[in-house]
Design an enzyme around this catalytic site. Structure first.
Site, PDB file in Angstrom:
ATOM      1  N   LYS A 106       0.841  -1.198   0.000  1.00 43.81           N
ATOM      2  CA  LYS A 106       0.000   0.000   0.000  1.00 43.81           C
ATOM      3  C   LYS A 106       0.878   1.251   0.000  1.00 43.81           C
ATOM      4  O   LYS A 106       1.848   1.336   0.776  1.00 43.81           O
ATOM      5  CB  LYS A 106      -0.910  -0.005   1.226  1.00 43.81           C
ATOM      6  CG  LYS A 106      -1.986  -1.071   1.178  1.00 43.81           C
ATOM      7  CD  LYS A 106      -3.095  -0.698   0.217  1.00 43.81           C
ATOM      8  CE  LYS A 106      -4.175  -1.772   0.214  1.00 43.81           C
ATOM      9  NZ  LYS A 106      -5.247  -1.490  -0.742  1.00 43.81           N
ATOM     10  N   LYS A 212     -13.054  -8.506  -8.139  1.00 44.11           N
ATOM     11  CA  LYS A 212     -13.495  -9.091  -6.869  1.00 44.11           C
ATOM     12  C   LYS A 212     -14.856  -9.716  -7.107  1.00 44.11           C
ATOM     13  O   LYS A 212     -15.716  -9.109  -7.743  1.00 44.11           O
ATOM     14  CB  LYS A 212     -13.555  -7.994  -5.808  1.00 44.11           C
ATOM     15  CG  LYS A 212     -12.190  -7.313  -5.676  1.00 44.11           C
ATOM     16  CD  LYS A 212     -12.098  -6.190  -4.668  1.00 44.11           C
ATOM     17  CE  LYS A 212     -10.666  -5.657  -4.703  1.00 44.11           C
ATOM     18  NZ  LYS A 212     -10.361  -4.567  -3.812  1.00 44.11           N
TER      19      LYS A 212
HETATM   20  O1  LIG Z   1      -5.303  -7.298  -3.068  1.00 42.99           O
HETATM   21  C1  LIG Z   1      -4.872  -7.692  -1.977  1.00 42.99           C
HETATM   22  O2  LIG Z   1      -3.702  -8.058  -1.822  1.00 42.99           O
HETATM   23  C2  LIG Z   1      -5.762  -7.735  -0.778  1.00 42.99           C
HETATM   24  C3  LIG Z   1      -7.080  -7.069  -0.913  1.00 42.99           C
HETATM   25  C4  LIG Z   1      -7.004  -5.573  -0.898  1.00 42.99           C
HETATM   26  O3  LIG Z   1      -5.938  -4.999  -0.973  1.00 42.99           O
HETATM   27  C5  LIG Z   1      -8.200  -4.834  -0.745  1.00 42.99           C
HETATM   28  C6  LIG Z   1      -9.345  -5.467  -0.345  1.00 42.99           C
HETATM   29  C7  LIG Z   1     -10.505  -4.747  -0.037  1.00 42.99           C
HETATM   30  C8  LIG Z   1     -10.572  -3.418  -0.204  1.00 42.99           C
HETATM   31  C9  LIG Z   1      -9.518  -2.660  -0.857  1.00 42.99           C
HETATM   32  O4  LIG Z   1      -9.327  -1.414  -0.262  1.00 42.99           O
HETATM   33  C10 LIG Z   1      -8.167  -3.365  -0.975  1.00 42.99           C
HETATM   34  C11 LIG Z   1      -7.597  -2.943  -2.324  1.00 42.99           C
HETATM   35  O5  LIG Z   1      -7.552  -1.763  -2.583  1.00 42.99           O
HETATM   36  O6  LIG Z   1      -7.208  -3.734  -3.182  1.00 42.99           O
HETATM   37 MG   LIG Z   2      -6.664  -2.011  -4.633  1.00 43.82          MG
END
Ligand SMILES: O=C(O)CCC(=O)C1=CC=C[C@@H](O)[C@@H]1C(=O)O
Ligand SMILES: [Mg+2]
Length: 325
Positions: A106, A212
């Site tokens: 992130k 997703k």
């Molecule tokens: O992609 C991943 O490694 C885990 C899932 C993930 O990062 C997310 C899951 C749910 C909400 C989102 O803010 C976030 C994302 O931004 O991809």
């Molecule tokens: Mg994302």
């Protein structure tokens, strides 16, 4: 379609406590229900409107009443997910993702700087010298900020892709032109409905689509989107979690296991919870394809009643009415 009263009678509302703040929350609420084909989940984030949330219900109904398609594989490789922790917290996070060969980091967190991002990514590279690194800005950069950040990040080493560097599809397309192949661009927040991926492809906004199961409306809908993207624009797909409980994660794992040449999936989020409806253990960087049926003990530990349950049941009824139209 299943009758709403049957869904309401089967509904269990749960609150899963989280180990870390992620996506601004520390408790994940969802509604789950058991149908003839297994358990399904309805867990749109609280701020989502009913029209968007109805897709999540469609995905839950698919799992519980229709059943999921047959997977092509028995295991799904996942990426490690590194929240916006300080660089010296990276190794503790990565320790929760044994065997992962890809990490998603992130970046662009509010209140932090590009230097924080560079230090965090450098710490991940040091811990995973042969790993593939992705960054996820959750739309947090302007176009010039994204250009600068990606340029500096790739100066330190390769990036698999930069996920949602800016908020809009048009901005993604612009960043993609500016970075000119130095790094692939992925769309995540720009894909919230089944029709969005094609728009992303048409505008040339991304090389990768993060999909997703819940927001797209089910495993079959995800597979249709993945096929259409590959055929139309050569866009590759990463199946990711919507911070689902172990029930919803089961459907994501099946979706990823149905895609022939999928990327490492963003499905390793089970470890974010300190209590969950079941387990999807991460072994050697991969999750086994299996569906979870919560035990009575697990449900009892996280089920909630009263005002939160009523709120979810109202939302379930409204979204069911939208799907039934
Ligand atoms: O992609 C991943 O490694 C885990 C899932 C993930 O990062 C997310 C899951 C749910 C909400 C989102 O803010 C976030 C994302 O931004 O991809
Ligand atoms: Mg994302």
């Amino acid at each position: 379609m299943v009758d709403v009263d049957e869904l309401v009678a089967a509904a269990r509302v749960v609150q899963l406590p989280m180990r870390v703040r992620f996506r601004g929350i520390t408790t994940r609420e969802a509604l789950v229900f058991e149908g003839p084909a297994g358990w399904g989940e309805f867990g749109p984030f609280p701020e989502y409107g009913d029209a968007e949330a109805a897709h999540w219900l469609r995905a839950g109904i698919e799992a519980a009443y229709e059943g999921l398609p047959a997977p092509l594989r028995t295991r799904v490789e996942v990426n490690a997910t590194v929240p916006a922790v300080p660089a010296d917290g990276v190794s503790a996070v990565l320790a929760q993702f044994p065997g992962c060969r890809t990490a998603k980091v992130k970046v662009a967190e509010k209140g932090q700087t590009l230097e924080d991002d560079l230090a965090r990514v450098a710490a991940v590279r040091k811990a995973m010298p042969d790993g593939a690194i992705r960054v996820d800005a959750n739309g947090g950069w302007t176009v010039p900020q994204a250009h600068e950040a990606i340029t500096r990040l790739v100066a330190d080493g390769p990036l698999d892709y930069a996920e949602q560097p800016c908020a809009s599809v048009e901005e993604l397309a612009e960043v993609r032109r500016l970075v000119d192949g130095a790094c692939d661009i992925a769309a995540d927040e720009s894909i919230r409905r089944a029709t969005d991926p094609m728009r992303v492809a048409e505008l040339g906004a991304a090389d990768v689509a993060v999909v997703k199961v819940a927001p797209i409306g089910g495993v079959r809908a995800v597979l249709a989107v993945a096929d259409a993207l590959r055929a139309a624009a050569g866009v590759r797909v990463t199946v990711s979690s919507a911070l689902d409980t172990a029930v919803g994660l089961s459907a994501g794992i099946v979706a990823a296991a149905c895609i022939e040449d999928g990327n490492a999936a963003g499905l390793g989020t089970g470890g974010f919870f300190t209590a969950d409806l079941g387990e999807h253990p991460l072994v050697d960087g991969a999750l086994a394809v299996r569906t979870v049926a919560p035990t009575a003990e697990r449900l009892a530990a996280v089920e909630v009643f009263g005002e939160r349950r009523d709120w979810w049941l109202d939302r379930l009824r409204r979204c069911h009415a939208l799907l039934a139209r």
